[in-house]
Design an enzyme around this catalytic site. Structure first.
Site, PDB file in Angstrom:
ATOM      1  CE1 TYR A 148      -4.068   1.946   0.350  1.00 47.53           C
ATOM      2  CE2 TYR A 148      -2.875   3.135   2.058  1.00 47.53           C
ATOM      3  CZ  TYR A 148      -3.958   3.029   1.199  1.00 47.53           C
ATOM      4  OH  TYR A 148      -4.929   4.010   1.189  1.00 47.53           O
ATOM      5  CE  LYS A 152      -3.990   4.472  -2.245  1.00 47.29           C
ATOM      6  NZ  LYS A 152      -5.022   5.000  -3.180  1.00 47.29           N
TER       7      LYS A 152
END
Length: 264
Positions: A148, A152
């Site tokens: 993640y 991101k």
């Protein structure tokens, strides 16, 4: 009657922050193409919002499906919000390649595919705005976040890259990095009162964020009020990414040090 400001596309619109962004876009006068892999969720959202919202099942990692859904719009979108995202949390030592790829495919590749399809239409129409949803995890790394954090962070750099390549075509590209938001994928975290209190206590503004906080920032970036704003990432986080020294203990004596402490 409110004047329609054109079409907007919101991905991951079926639930959570995406659904709230969609409601804000409709309120602002857009006709919204709400995309999500969860067809039942976007169909229900479209039924709630009426003629101003069209729900479509779209997998943002499927290039053909994305291109077809974008081509089906009656005109180029004026606003695209890349909100679709997944989490596959866990320590890197134990993370499966399948979980790594899932996060990268949806969070990063999906943002690229949707943005590229939109930009091709926006160029012919004279421009538009793209807002990518990143995360404070893309600004400050967090342990046990799987892919993640990396995905991101890459969204932030992709945002800058697209803004530079497409700026002379009138396309603005910005990112929003939500912080501790009590909505969407974070709701299970804050369901624990102890965890909620501890996390909320770390936020300089003293509260958790809401989906509306995120949506308001997205709508600003998509609006003419942000006409000279591009290649930026706005953290909607109550100050937490800037809070390394927030509430850091120190002796009261250093608050009134004199010339003798000057190190120049």
């Amino acid at each position: 009657m409110k004047a329609v400001t054109g079409w907007a596309v919101v991905t991951g619109a079926g639930n959570g922050i995406g659904a709230v962004i969609t409601r804000h876009a409709v309120k602002a006068g857009y006709r919204v193409a709400a995309w999500d892999v969860d067809e039942k969720a976007v169909t229900a959202l479209a039924a709630e919002l009426g003629a101003s919202c069209v729900g479509t099942a779209v997998d943002v990692t499927d290039e053909e499906a994305v291109n077809a859904a974008m081509a089906a719009l009656p005109e180029a979108p004026k606003l695209v919000v890349n909100n679709a995202g997944v989490v596959r949390f866990g320590p890197l030592l134990d993370l499966s390649v399948a979980d790594w790829r899932a996060a990268v495919e949806v969070n990063l590749t999906g943002t690229f595919l949707v943005s590229r399809a939109a930009a091709r239409r926006m160029i012919d129409a004279g421009g538009g705005a793209i807002v990518n949803i990143s995360s404070i995890n893309g600004i400050a790394a967090a342990p046990n976040a799987g892919a993640y954090t990396a995905s991101k962070a890459a969204v932030i750099k992709l945002t800058e890259h697209m803004a530079l390549e497409w700026g002379d075509a009138g396309i603005r590209v910005n990112a929003v990095a939500p912080g501790l938001i009590n909505a969407g994928m974070s709701e299970p975290i804050f369901a624990d009162p102890e965890v909620r209190a501890l996390r909320q206590g770390r936020v300089p503004m003293g509260r958790l964020g809401s989906a509306d906080d995120v949506a308001e920032t997205v709508m600003y970036l998509g609006s003419p009020k942000a006409a000279y704003v591009t290649a930026q990432t706005i953290a909607v986080d109550g100050g937490i990414t800037a809070s390394a020294l927030h509430k850091m203990p120190r002796p009261a004596s250093v608050d009134s040090v004199g010339v003798e402490a000057d190190s120049r």
